[in-house]
Design a protein around this motif. Structure first.
Motif, mmCIF file in Angstrom:
data_model
loop_
_atom_site.group_PDB
_atom_site.id
_atom_site.type_symbol
_atom_site.label_atom_id
_atom_site.label_comp_id
_atom_site.label_asym_id
_atom_site.label_seq_id
_atom_site.Cartn_x
_atom_site.Cartn_y
_atom_site.Cartn_z
ATOM 1 N N TYR A 47 0.783 -1.144 -0.066
ATOM 2 C CA TYR A 47 -0.084 0.067 0.524
ATOM 3 C C TYR A 47 1.245 1.639 -0.297
ATOM 4 C CZ TYR A 47 -3.561 -3.625 0.405
ATOM 5 O OH TYR A 47 -4.497 -4.342 0.402
ATOM 6 N N ARG A 48 1.939 1.445 0.745
ATOM 7 C CA ARG A 48 2.925 2.600 0.848
ATOM 8 C C ARG A 48 3.380 2.180 -0.822
ATOM 9 N NH1 ARG A 48 7.235 0.892 4.234
ATOM 10 N NH2 ARG A 48 6.124 -1.732 4.564
ATOM 11 N N GLU A 49 4.139 1.450 -1.775
ATOM 12 C CA GLU A 49 4.680 1.512 -2.904
ATOM 13 C C GLU A 49 3.071 1.565 -3.722
ATOM 14 O OE1 GLU A 49 7.009 1.492 -3.775
ATOM 15 O OE2 GLU A 49 8.262 0.983 -3.006
ATOM 16 N N LEU A 50 1.625 1.832 -4.025
ATOM 17 C CA LEU A 50 0.687 2.383 -4.102
ATOM 18 C C LEU A 50 0.622 3.430 -4.497
ATOM 19 C CD1 LEU A 50 -2.174 -0.937 -3.395
ATOM 20 C CD2 LEU A 50 -0.740 -0.134 -6.253
ATOM 21 N N MET A 51 1.224 4.299 -3.092
ATOM 22 C CA MET A 51 0.330 5.556 -2.663
ATOM 23 C C MET A 51 1.675 6.303 -3.538
ATOM 24 S SD MET A 51 -0.581 6.042 1.222
ATOM 25 C CE MET A 51 0.705 5.267 2.402
ATOM 26 N N ALA A 52 2.647 5.458 -3.363
ATOM 27 C CA ALA A 52 4.718 6.406 -3.793
ATOM 28 C C ALA A 52 3.654 6.348 -5.937
ATOM 29 C CB ALA A 52 5.608 5.460 -3.750
ATOM 30 N N LEU A 53 3.469 5.429 -5.955
ATOM 31 C CA LEU A 53 2.593 5.439 -7.495
ATOM 32 C C LEU A 53 1.908 6.777 -7.318
ATOM 33 C CD1 LEU A 53 3.294 4.255 -9.780
ATOM 34 C CD2 LEU A 53 1.003 2.039 -9.409
ATOM 35 N N ALA A 54 0.975 6.254 -6.752
ATOM 36 C CA ALA A 54 -0.727 7.427 -7.349
ATOM 37 C C ALA A 54 0.218 8.524 -6.971
ATOM 38 C CB ALA A 54 -0.934 7.888 -5.976
ATOM 39 N N VAL A 55 1.288 8.899 -6.376
ATOM 40 C CA VAL A 55 2.201 10.368 -6.084
ATOM 41 C C VAL A 55 3.089 10.536 -6.983
ATOM 42 C CG1 VAL A 55 3.767 11.404 -4.824
ATOM 43 C CG2 VAL A 55 2.217 10.555 -4.042
ATOM 44 N N SER A 56 3.951 9.309 -7.888
ATOM 45 C CA SER A 56 4.554 9.619 -8.651
ATOM 46 C C SER A 56 4.053 10.037 -10.167
ATOM 47 C CB SER A 56 5.298 7.869 -8.972
ATOM 48 O OG SER A 56 6.217 8.117 -7.705
ATOM 49 N N ILE A 57 2.692 9.006 -10.338
ATOM 50 C CA ILE A 57 1.903 9.710 -11.304
ATOM 51 C C ILE A 57 1.481 11.680 -11.661
ATOM 52 C CG2 ILE A 57 -0.069 9.688 -12.114
ATOM 53 C CD1 ILE A 57 0.256 6.513 -11.700
ATOM 54 N N THR A 58 1.015 11.843 -10.359
ATOM 55 C CA THR A 58 0.636 12.941 -9.673
ATOM 56 C C THR A 58 1.760 14.136 -10.020
ATOM 57 O OG1 THR A 58 -1.175 12.580 -8.228
ATOM 58 C CG2 THR A 58 -0.670 14.273 -8.030
ATOM 59 N N THR A 59 2.960 13.374 -9.465
ATOM 60 C CA THR A 59 3.892 14.898 -9.513
ATOM 61 C C THR A 59 4.336 14.391 -11.270
ATOM 62 O OG1 THR A 59 5.397 13.311 -8.751
ATOM 63 C CG2 THR A 59 4.425 14.626 -7.736
ATOM 64 N N GLN A 60 4.340 13.673 -11.816
ATOM 65 C CA GLN A 60 4.754 12.960 -13.205
ATOM 66 C C GLN A 60 6.100 12.885 -13.477
ATOM 67 O OE1 GLN A 60 2.775 16.660 -15.754
ATOM 68 N NE2 GLN A 60 0.853 15.114 -16.103
ATOM 69 N N CYS A 61 6.858 11.972 -12.120
ATOM 70 C CA CYS A 61 7.511 12.100 -12.072
ATOM 71 C C CYS A 61 8.353 10.368 -12.964
ATOM 72 C CB CYS A 61 8.463 12.164 -10.763
ATOM 73 S SG CYS A 61 10.502 11.058 -10.711
ATOM 74 N N GLY A 62 8.633 10.190 -14.191
ATOM 75 C CA GLY A 62 8.711 9.527 -14.932
ATOM 76 C C GLY A 62 9.813 7.933 -14.731
ATOM 77 N N TYR A 63 10.828 8.202 -13.349
ATOM 78 C CA TYR A 63 11.307 7.382 -13.410
ATOM 79 C C TYR A 63 10.925 7.610 -11.551
ATOM 80 C CZ TYR A 63 16.132 9.454 -15.217
ATOM 81 O OH TYR A 63 16.272 9.729 -16.603
ATOM 82 N N CYS A 64 10.051 7.883 -10.998
ATOM 83 C CA CYS A 64 9.476 7.099 -10.214
ATOM 84 C C CYS A 64 7.497 6.384 -10.389
ATOM 85 C CB CYS A 64 8.787 8.480 -8.966
ATOM 86 S SG CYS A 64 10.051 9.666 -8.536
ATOM 87 N N ILE A 65 7.277 7.021 -11.308
ATOM 88 C CA ILE A 65 6.463 6.132 -11.496
ATOM 89 C C ILE A 65 6.758 4.340 -12.354
ATOM 90 C CG2 ILE A 65 4.734 5.415 -13.645
ATOM 91 C CD1 ILE A 65 4.554 8.598 -13.811
#
Length: 120
Positions: A47-65
């Protein structure tokens, strides 16, 4: 998405952090490792990784996605969970647009009690 990034030179540039700010890099790594520790946290890693994925998509960081999407799958996330995370990010981003639109109305001097389209 990994194939979209040529990461072959990344280690060379990571050396800049190690050379210029080793103390900060060490503290960041320790912090990041604590946040994403497999055990010992209240929220399961998936769930922490899914949260991080959602934040990554929101901030549009390709590396983080790339990183957190793969980490979420490795932690047991399903295709449907990845999709819902993307929709959560989309809803938050759209909600931000809606809320900031209201701010724009206020800053532009729009009277919320008027029934017209002009400012004033």
């Amino acid at each position: 998405m990994t194939e979209l990034f040529d990461r072959s030179d990344d280690p060379k540039y990571a050396r800049v952090y190690r050379r210029a700010t080793p103390d900060l890099l060490e503290k960041f790594d320790a912090f990041d490792n604590a946040v994403f520790a497999a055990e010992g946290r209240e929220i399961p890693l998936k769930y922490r990784e899914l949260m991080a994925l959602a934040v990554s998509i929101t901030t549009q960081c390709g590396y983080c996605i790339d990183f957190h999407g793969n980490a979420a799958v490795h932690a047991g996330a399903t295709e449907a969970e990845l999709a819902e995370s993307a929709w959560v990010a989309t809803a938050i981003r759209a909600g931000g647009g809606y809320a900031h639109g209201r701010l724009a109305f206020r800053l532009a001097g729009i009277d919320p009690h008027r029934h017209g389209g002009e400012a004033g």
